[in-house]
Design a protein around this motif. Structure first.
Motif, PDB file in Angstrom:
ATOM      1  N   SER A   2       0.927  -1.075   0.376  1.00  0.00           N
ATOM      2  CA  SER A   2      -0.030  -0.448  -0.357  1.00  0.00           C
ATOM      3  C   SER A   2       1.023   1.074  -0.046  1.00  0.00           C
ATOM      4  O   SER A   2       0.341   2.438  -0.376  1.00  0.00           O
ATOM      5  CB  SER A   2      -0.696  -0.434   1.010  1.00  0.00           C
ATOM      6  OG  SER A   2      -1.603   1.498   1.457  1.00  0.00           O
ATOM      7  N   ARG A  60       2.558   1.775  -3.651  1.00  0.00           N
ATOM      8  CA  ARG A  60       1.833   2.443  -4.628  1.00  0.00           C
ATOM      9  C   ARG A  60       0.539   3.249  -4.000  1.00  0.00           C
ATOM     10  O   ARG A  60       0.992   4.401  -5.021  1.00  0.00           O
ATOM     11  CB  ARG A  60      -0.303   0.861  -4.476  1.00  0.00           C
ATOM     12  CG  ARG A  60      -0.835   1.193  -5.562  1.00  0.00           C
ATOM     13  CD  ARG A  60      -2.165   0.271  -4.908  1.00  0.00           C
ATOM     14  NE  ARG A  60      -2.916   0.231  -3.751  1.00  0.00           N
ATOM     15  CZ  ARG A  60      -4.159   0.310  -3.699  1.00  0.00           C
ATOM     16  NH1 ARG A  60      -4.129  -0.819  -4.192  1.00  0.00           N
ATOM     17  NH2 ARG A  60      -4.563   0.830  -2.734  1.00  0.00           N
ATOM     18  N   THR A  61       0.974   3.815  -2.659  1.00  0.00           N
ATOM     19  CA  THR A  61       0.922   5.845  -2.803  1.00  0.00           C
ATOM     20  C   THR A  61       1.608   6.081  -3.499  1.00  0.00           C
ATOM     21  O   THR A  61       1.638   6.899  -4.358  1.00  0.00           O
ATOM     22  CB  THR A  61       0.653   5.729  -1.208  1.00  0.00           C
ATOM     23  OG1 THR A  61      -0.945   4.193  -0.400  1.00  0.00           O
ATOM     24  CG2 THR A  61       0.301   6.857  -0.337  1.00  0.00           C
ATOM     25  N   PHE A 103      -4.441   0.307   8.762  1.00  0.00           N
ATOM     26  CA  PHE A 103      -5.947  -0.710   7.786  1.00  0.00           C
ATOM     27  C   PHE A 103      -7.164  -0.371   9.235  1.00  0.00           C
ATOM     28  O   PHE A 103      -7.686  -0.012   8.886  1.00  0.00           O
ATOM     29  CB  PHE A 103      -5.920  -1.715   8.014  1.00  0.00           C
ATOM     30  CG  PHE A 103      -4.865  -2.424   6.443  1.00  0.00           C
ATOM     31  CD1 PHE A 103      -5.183  -2.147   5.600  1.00  0.00           C
ATOM     32  CD2 PHE A 103      -3.592  -2.510   7.088  1.00  0.00           C
ATOM     33  CE1 PHE A 103      -4.333  -2.632   4.873  1.00  0.00           C
ATOM     34  CE2 PHE A 103      -2.720  -2.705   6.491  1.00  0.00           C
ATOM     35  CZ  PHE A 103      -3.604  -3.135   4.507  1.00  0.00           C
ATOM     36  N   GLN A 158      -8.263   3.647   8.194  1.00  0.00           N
ATOM     37  CA  GLN A 158      -9.173   2.986   6.560  1.00  0.00           C
ATOM     38  C   GLN A 158     -10.356   2.829   7.012  1.00  0.00           C
ATOM     39  O   GLN A 158     -11.308   3.139   6.247  1.00  0.00           O
ATOM     40  CB  GLN A 158      -7.623   2.059   5.915  1.00  0.00           C
ATOM     41  CG  GLN A 158      -7.098   3.513   5.186  1.00  0.00           C
ATOM     42  CD  GLN A 158      -5.996   2.047   4.970  1.00  0.00           C
ATOM     43  OE1 GLN A 158      -6.997   1.272   3.632  1.00  0.00           O
ATOM     44  NE2 GLN A 158      -5.391   2.387   3.149  1.00  0.00           N
ATOM     45  N   PRO A 169      -8.592   5.910   0.648  1.00  0.00           N
ATOM     46  CA  PRO A 169      -8.391   4.696   0.877  1.00  0.00           C
ATOM     47  C   PRO A 169      -6.483   5.486   1.713  1.00  0.00           C
ATOM     48  O   PRO A 169      -6.041   5.500   2.999  1.00  0.00           O
ATOM     49  CB  PRO A 169      -7.826   3.847   0.111  1.00  0.00           C
ATOM     50  CG  PRO A 169      -8.456   3.925  -1.034  1.00  0.00           C
ATOM     51  CD  PRO A 169      -8.880   5.550  -0.848  1.00  0.00           C
ATOM     52  N   GLU A 170      -6.305   6.594   0.780  1.00  0.00           N
ATOM     53  CA  GLU A 170      -5.037   7.961   0.560  1.00  0.00           C
ATOM     54  C   GLU A 170      -5.299   8.405   2.013  1.00  0.00           C
ATOM     55  O   GLU A 170      -4.449   9.054   3.139  1.00  0.00           O
ATOM     56  CB  GLU A 170      -4.273   7.647  -0.232  1.00  0.00           C
ATOM     57  CG  GLU A 170      -4.120   7.266  -1.126  1.00  0.00           C
ATOM     58  CD  GLU A 170      -3.175   7.942  -2.416  1.00  0.00           C
ATOM     59  OE1 GLU A 170      -2.820   8.893  -1.633  1.00  0.00           O
ATOM     60  OE2 GLU A 170      -2.422   7.419  -3.062  1.00  0.00           O
ATOM     61  N   GLN A 194      -3.108   6.728   6.003  1.00  0.00           N
ATOM     62  CA  GLN A 194      -1.457   6.318   5.712  1.00  0.00           C
ATOM     63  C   GLN A 194      -0.908   5.424   6.360  1.00  0.00           C
ATOM     64  O   GLN A 194      -0.719   5.944   7.446  1.00  0.00           O
ATOM     65  CB  GLN A 194      -1.394   7.519   4.898  1.00  0.00           C
ATOM     66  CG  GLN A 194      -1.788   8.135   3.480  1.00  0.00           C
ATOM     67  CD  GLN A 194      -1.095   9.755   3.727  1.00  0.00           C
ATOM     68  OE1 GLN A 194       0.339  10.198   3.634  1.00  0.00           O
ATOM     69  NE2 GLN A 194      -1.628  10.393   3.123  1.00  0.00           N
TER      70      GLN A 194
END
Lengths: 206, 249
Positions: A55, A58-59, B106, B109, B127-128, B131
């Motif tokens: 993640s 990817r970000t 997680f 999020q 989702p960002e 972070q």
């Protein structure tokens, strides 16, 4: 507001898992169950770590592709990640080259951040006078100065009095204060855990 | 079962019973019945101003896991996040949470997702917003600095397990002229927060955040239960000290 049946299933799993670990902690005959649950937690945490790394990459990849500001940092992250993966994946994390990366790149960078931190802390202590000028601030700064003087060694100057005062402060007042704070933190942590155990707090999508 | 385990069970049962009792039978109390903690007034104001001005809120959750003692303050942070996300759900700029541990990232999020789902604004979910900025304390700080120093961020809150690296994030936030407030379970981070944050939360004040910011009635109930359990604990320590002094234990 809508309610989702899936939420209740999640809550049931969380409460049952928490209760199993707690019961295993108090009843030695059920320690095996606690161990089993903790083993599963370790496996899930490892999987989450892997997904977390993906993640993260990817970000930053998206930041580069979308030409966002600070994309240079993202580029450095992707480069460092690829380099570490190429070096550490074939030979393992404790191989010669992995350790070289760790000792010659990671440690110096983190040490430099620690160096900046020392400067910042000095600056923050000075700024405290402007921000909150009260008796506690004076006490805070006074204690810092006394502790610093206690650590000093000046040739020809007897600073034993400061050393004794520093030791007395750190072994009596500081320890008492720290215990008080830690008791508060402990109580708060237990309350947080209990709220999750009784399903009042559901930080897992509830 | 030994005496310590038995005492532990009684303590936990009493604590849980008190929380349930206050939540079920005395739910009418409001945060105004609690002692005044200026940090929470400023946090409330900070959240309101950020939403009105279309600016962003940043919540730093630290790098403690959720499977050990360090997780408590991170879980409080997630409750705070829920409250902030609810308050800012109509804002042009949704809040952002940074963490240095995968499970916390997680959960953050997930918190955003569930809040937006409950507010019928699932399209807002990004989702960002939750972070994972790094996996070691300093790499986490390096990533969080970028968020804290963003000119669009007007409030930086800290709730979780940090080390001395919190100073770097606080410095970035201060240079950005944003409101800085929060607490940590780590004593080193606590000391740095006291010196550098505009509104530090000391010790258990952080754990009362949910009660002061009205996350749910159980938070207020647990603060009231904590007050009672603190006396129980203090009494236990005193009795233990007296018994020890007389050589009875």
């Amino acid at each position: 507001m809508k309610s989702y049946p899936f939420v209740y299933l999640l809550a049931a799993i969380a409460i049952a898992s928490g209760a199993a670990v707690l019961v295993g902690y108090f009843f030695p005959s059920l320690a095996g169950l606690k161990g089993e649950m903790l083993d599963w937690a370790v496996i899930f945490t490892a999987v989450l770590l892997l997904i977390g790394v993906i993640s993260l990459v990817r970000t930053h990849w998206r930041k580069i592709m979308q030409d966002q500001k600070d994309r240079a940092y993202s580029l450095v992250l992707i480069f460092s990640f690829t380099l570490t993966l190429l070096v550490a994946a074939p030979s393992g994390p404790t191989s010669k080259w992995s350790m070289w990366l760790y000792e010659n790149l990671l440690i110096p960078i983190e040490s430099s951040l620690l160096g900046i931190l020392a400067v910042f802390l000095l600056y923050a202590s000075a700024r405290l006078f402007n921000q909150r000028m009260n008796i506690y601030t004076l006490l805070f700064i006074g204690t810092v100065l006394l502790a610093l003087l206690g650590w000093l060694t000046i040739p020809g100057v007897d600073l034993e009095g400061f050393k004794d005062a520093r030791d007395w402060l750190s072994s009596v007042w500081a320890v008492a204060g720290v215990r008080g704070i830690l008791l508060g933190v402990g109580l708060g942590t237990v309350a947080t855990g209990l709220r999750i155990l009784i399903g009042a707090d559901r930080p897992y999508g509830g | 079962m030994n005496a310590i385990s038995l005492a532990g069970i009684i303590f936990l049962a009493l604590f849980a019973g008190l929380i349930a009792y206050f939540a079920r039978f005395k739910p009418g109390s409001s945060p105004s019945s609690l002692r005044d903690i200026p940090a929470f007034s400023r946090i409330r104001r900070g959240i309101g101003l950020a939403v009105e001005a279309g600016q962003q809120l940043h919540l730093a959750l630290g790098h403690g896991g959720i499977a050990d003692f360090k997780g408590g303050s991170g879980l409080v942070g997630l409750s705070l996040l829920e409250r902030i996300a609810r308050a800012a759900s109509n804002s042009d700029r949704p809040p952002v949470a940074t963490s240095g541990e995968a499970s916390l990232a997680f959960l953050s999020q997930d918190t955003f997702k569930s809040v937006y789902r409950l507010m019928y604004s699932e399209s807002q979910y990004d989702p960002e917003a939750g972070q994972l900025t790094g996996l070691t304390p300093f790499s986490y700080a390096a990533g969080a600095i970028l968020v804290a120093s963003d000119p669009q961020v007007s409030t930086n809150l800290f709730s979780g397990h940090f080390g001395s690296e919190i100073g770097l994030i606080l410095d970035a936030a201060e240079q950005n002229d944003s409101l800085t407030s929060g607490g940590s379970d780590d004593l080193q981070a606590q000391a740095i927060l006291y010196a550098a944050a505009q509104e530090p939360l000391v010790g258990e004040e952080l754990y009362a955040a949910g009660a002061y910011l009205q996350v749910n009635p159980y938070h207020l109930a647990s603060v009231r239960a904590q007050d009672i359990m603190r006396w129980v604990l203090a009494g236990g320590i005193l009795v233990g000290a007296v018994l020890k002094a007389f050589g009875l234990i």
